[in-house]
Design a protein around this motif. Structure first.
Motif, PDB file in Angstrom:
ATOM      1  N   CYS A 287     -14.031 -28.970  -4.061  1.00 19.95           N
ATOM      2  CA  CYS A 287     -14.841 -29.746  -4.651  1.00 19.95           C
ATOM      3  C   CYS A 287     -14.277 -30.670  -5.884  1.00 19.95           C
ATOM      4  CB  CYS A 287     -15.924 -28.857  -5.336  1.00 19.95           C
ATOM      5  SG  CYS A 287     -17.036 -29.916  -6.468  1.00 19.95           S
ATOM      6  N   ARG A 290     -14.669 -29.716  -9.764  1.00 25.59           N
ATOM      7  CA  ARG A 290     -14.625 -28.404 -10.086  1.00 25.59           C
ATOM      8  C   ARG A 290     -13.738 -28.179 -10.924  1.00 25.59           C
ATOM      9  NH1 ARG A 290      -9.572 -26.502  -8.870  1.00 25.59           N
ATOM     10  NH2 ARG A 290      -8.203 -27.917  -7.202  1.00 25.59           N
ATOM     11  N   THR A 291     -12.738 -29.219 -11.491  1.00 25.37           N
ATOM     12  CA  THR A 291     -11.967 -29.210 -12.643  1.00 25.37           C
ATOM     13  C   THR A 291     -12.692 -29.461 -14.024  1.00 25.37           C
ATOM     14  OG1 THR A 291     -11.281 -31.333 -12.429  1.00 25.37           O
ATOM     15  CG2 THR A 291      -9.835 -29.786 -11.412  1.00 25.37           C
ATOM     16  N   CYS A 293     -16.245 -28.504 -14.134  1.00 26.09           N
ATOM     17  CA  CYS A 293     -17.502 -27.852 -13.662  1.00 26.09           C
ATOM     18  C   CYS A 293     -17.413 -26.425 -14.417  1.00 26.09           C
ATOM     19  CB  CYS A 293     -17.662 -27.673 -12.304  1.00 26.09           C
ATOM     20  SG  CYS A 293     -19.471 -27.246 -11.917  1.00 26.09           S
ATOM     21  N   ALA A 296     -17.839 -23.458 -11.836  1.00 23.69           N
ATOM     22  CA  ALA A 296     -16.560 -23.424 -10.476  1.00 23.69           C
ATOM     23  C   ALA A 296     -16.040 -22.128 -10.286  1.00 23.69           C
ATOM     24  CB  ALA A 296     -15.473 -24.315 -10.805  1.00 23.69           C
ATOM     25  N   ARG A 297     -15.732 -21.694  -9.016  1.00 21.88           N
ATOM     26  CA  ARG A 297     -15.572 -20.328  -8.477  1.00 21.88           C
ATOM     27  C   ARG A 297     -14.113 -20.466  -7.217  1.00 21.88           C
ATOM     28  NH1 ARG A 297     -17.991 -19.734 -12.115  1.00 21.88           N
ATOM     29  NH2 ARG A 297     -19.964 -18.124 -12.600  1.00 21.88           N
ATOM     30  N   CYS A 300     -14.683 -23.032  -4.686  1.00 21.75           N
ATOM     31  CA  CYS A 300     -14.887 -24.555  -4.835  1.00 21.75           C
ATOM     32  C   CYS A 300     -13.458 -25.084  -4.912  1.00 21.75           C
ATOM     33  CB  CYS A 300     -15.382 -24.790  -6.460  1.00 21.75           C
ATOM     34  SG  CYS A 300     -17.037 -23.776  -6.737  1.00 21.75           S
ATOM     35  N   ALA A 301     -12.359 -24.258  -5.120  1.00 21.62           N
ATOM     36  CA  ALA A 301     -11.023 -24.866  -4.896  1.00 21.62           C
ATOM     37  C   ALA A 301     -10.578 -24.895  -3.384  1.00 21.62           C
ATOM     38  CB  ALA A 301      -9.929 -24.300  -5.573  1.00 21.62           C
ATOM     39  N   CYS A 319     -22.931 -28.846  -3.446  1.00 24.57           N
ATOM     40  CA  CYS A 319     -22.358 -28.000  -4.444  1.00 24.57           C
ATOM     41  C   CYS A 319     -22.356 -26.383  -3.707  1.00 24.57           C
ATOM     42  CB  CYS A 319     -23.395 -27.979  -5.651  1.00 24.57           C
ATOM     43  SG  CYS A 319     -22.941 -26.919  -6.788  1.00 24.57           S
ATOM     44  N   HIS A 320     -21.734 -25.804  -3.932  1.00 27.10           N
ATOM     45  CA  HIS A 320     -21.636 -24.490  -3.588  1.00 27.10           C
ATOM     46  C   HIS A 320     -22.546 -23.516  -4.264  1.00 27.10           C
ATOM     47  CE1 HIS A 320     -18.564 -24.842  -0.812  1.00 27.10           C
ATOM     48  NE2 HIS A 320     -17.428 -25.223  -1.781  1.00 27.10           N
ATOM     49  N   SER A 337     -11.585 -20.447 -11.428  1.00 30.03           N
ATOM     50  CA  SER A 337     -10.924 -21.492 -10.442  1.00 30.03           C
ATOM     51  C   SER A 337     -10.763 -22.581 -11.278  1.00 30.03           C
ATOM     52  CB  SER A 337     -11.181 -21.641  -9.388  1.00 30.03           C
ATOM     53  OG  SER A 337     -12.568 -22.288  -9.295  1.00 30.03           O
ATOM     54  N   GLN A 338     -11.119 -22.795 -12.670  1.00 30.31           N
ATOM     55  CA  GLN A 338     -11.314 -24.170 -13.202  1.00 30.31           C
ATOM     56  C   GLN A 338     -10.831 -23.843 -14.559  1.00 30.31           C
ATOM     57  OE1 GLN A 338     -13.685 -25.419 -15.458  1.00 30.31           O
ATOM     58  NE2 GLN A 338     -14.887 -23.481 -15.809  1.00 30.31           N
TER      59      GLN A 338
END
Length: 355
Positions: A287, A290-291, A293, A296-297, A300-301, A319-320, A337-338
């Motif tokens: 996504c 994501r950086t 958001c 983000a999980r 998402c990466a 969007c997930h 993850s962000q």
């Protein structure tokens, strides 16, 4: 409604060249795969931060720019590969209205000549060109006395009306409006927007309305497409986008929209996105949002979310974890993850007047 325009996988990449030999080392992905359609008489607004690819998209649809990939189908015909004289019929059907009313009009031409220029290029001016120019001036709220004036003799709003008359001269079915009122005062913005709505009702025009001002977008749109880093992250009917946004980026944009009702201003909380927009030459994996958001999980990466419908109302989002899928309170907590996330703060708003 009858479908007028269909865009499939539309892309515009600009090559990056370095070194003495100007070797191709990468691409700036200004637009990187868009899919949407427009109906006759519809207004679809493209919104997003500066640099997200809105104007580039509009210029490709008007064929002022050649796409790098994908298809643009106008009235059942693929126009993405046309060039030269083959584009002449399209120029009558699709017109572009520019953002800057001061730079888009020639200082050496009168308003009459500016509006008549498309008619002369089509070879139709000799038939009833003078009468057509007078008709167009009247349509956009000017008079025949304005015909002999030069650009410097007009105000900004009047210049934009001349530009609108020029765009209407060939009798188009689709107008691409690139920030058409952003350079004008608020009161003049309302006048131009209301003029556009009236012309749409009278002529059955379709508008691709490009803007970053969601207050104006709310006033003019039938549907809204939200762009981020060259992609559409959410698209749907105006009412659904404003009342029930599914994508975190859309939610952040809407949190900055002015609230007209003073009694409701304290209810609005501003979402401030942290960090900068990533480079379009090196977008994040998975996504792209994501950086920045707060939802983000890891997924998402690793996995790019698809633009899909979750209800049968034409509302699509990519969007997930669309709005409402995480537990209460979790949706404003930065994920592992962000690194940037978002914060929520009170917002002071200024209302845009409706005319």
């Amino acid at each position: 409604m009858t479908e007028l325009l269909r865009v499939e996988g539309l892309a515009k990449h600009y090559p990056i060249r370095r070194g003495v030999l100007r070797r191709h080392v990468g691409d700036v992905r200004a637009v990187d795969g868009l899919d949407f359609g427009m109906a006759t008489g519809e207004t679809l607004s493209l919104v997003g931060e500066s640099g997200c690819g809105k104007s580039t998209t509009g210029r490709m649809i008007a064929r002022l720019l050649a796409p790098s990939g994908g298809r643009i189908v106008f009235d059942g015909r693929d126009i993405s590969g046309l060039s030269g004289k083959a584009l002449s019929p399209l120029r009558r059907e699709v017109q572009f209205m520019f953002q800057d009313p001061y730079a888009s009009l020639s200082p050496r031409m009168t308003a009459h000549d500016i509006i008549a220029e498309p008619l002369r290029l089509q070879g139709t001016y000799r038939q009833n060109g003078a009468a057509r120019v007078t008709e167009l001036l009247d349509m956009v709220g000017l008079s025949r006395q304005h015909a002999d004036r030069y650009a410097h003799e007009f105000s900004g709003g009047q210049r934009q009306r001349v530009g609108l008359a020029r765009a209407l001269a060939p009798g188009p079915r689709l107008l691409v409006l690139d920030e058409p009122v952003s350079a004008l005062d608020v009161s003049i913005q309302a006048q131009i927007v209301n003029q556009l709505r009236q012309l749409q009702r009278e002529l059955g025009l379709a508008y691709l309305f490009i803007s970053h001002d969601l207050s104006i977008v709310r006033h003019v749109s039938h549907r809204i497409a939200v762009m981020y880093l060259g992609r559409i992250v959410e698209i749907g009917p105006r009412a659904r986008i404003f009342s029930a946004p599914e994508h975190p980026y859309t939610r952040a944009l809407l949190s900055a929209t002015p609230v007209a009702d003073p009694a409701r201003r304290d209810e609005r909380r501003r979402i401030t996105l942290q960090g900068d927009v990533p480079s379009p030459s090196d977008p994040p994996s998975g996504c792209r949002f994501r950086t920045r958001c707060w939802k983000a999980r890891d997924i998402c990466a690793n996995e790019e979310p698809k633009l899909v419908a979750r209800q049968e109302d034409g509302h699509l989002s990519a969007c997930h974890f669309p709005e409402g899928t995480l537990s209460s309170g979790e949706d404003i907590t930065p994920g592992p993850s962000q690194g940037a996330g978002g914060t929520v703060e009170k917002k002071e708003a200024r209302a845009w007047p409706e005319g």
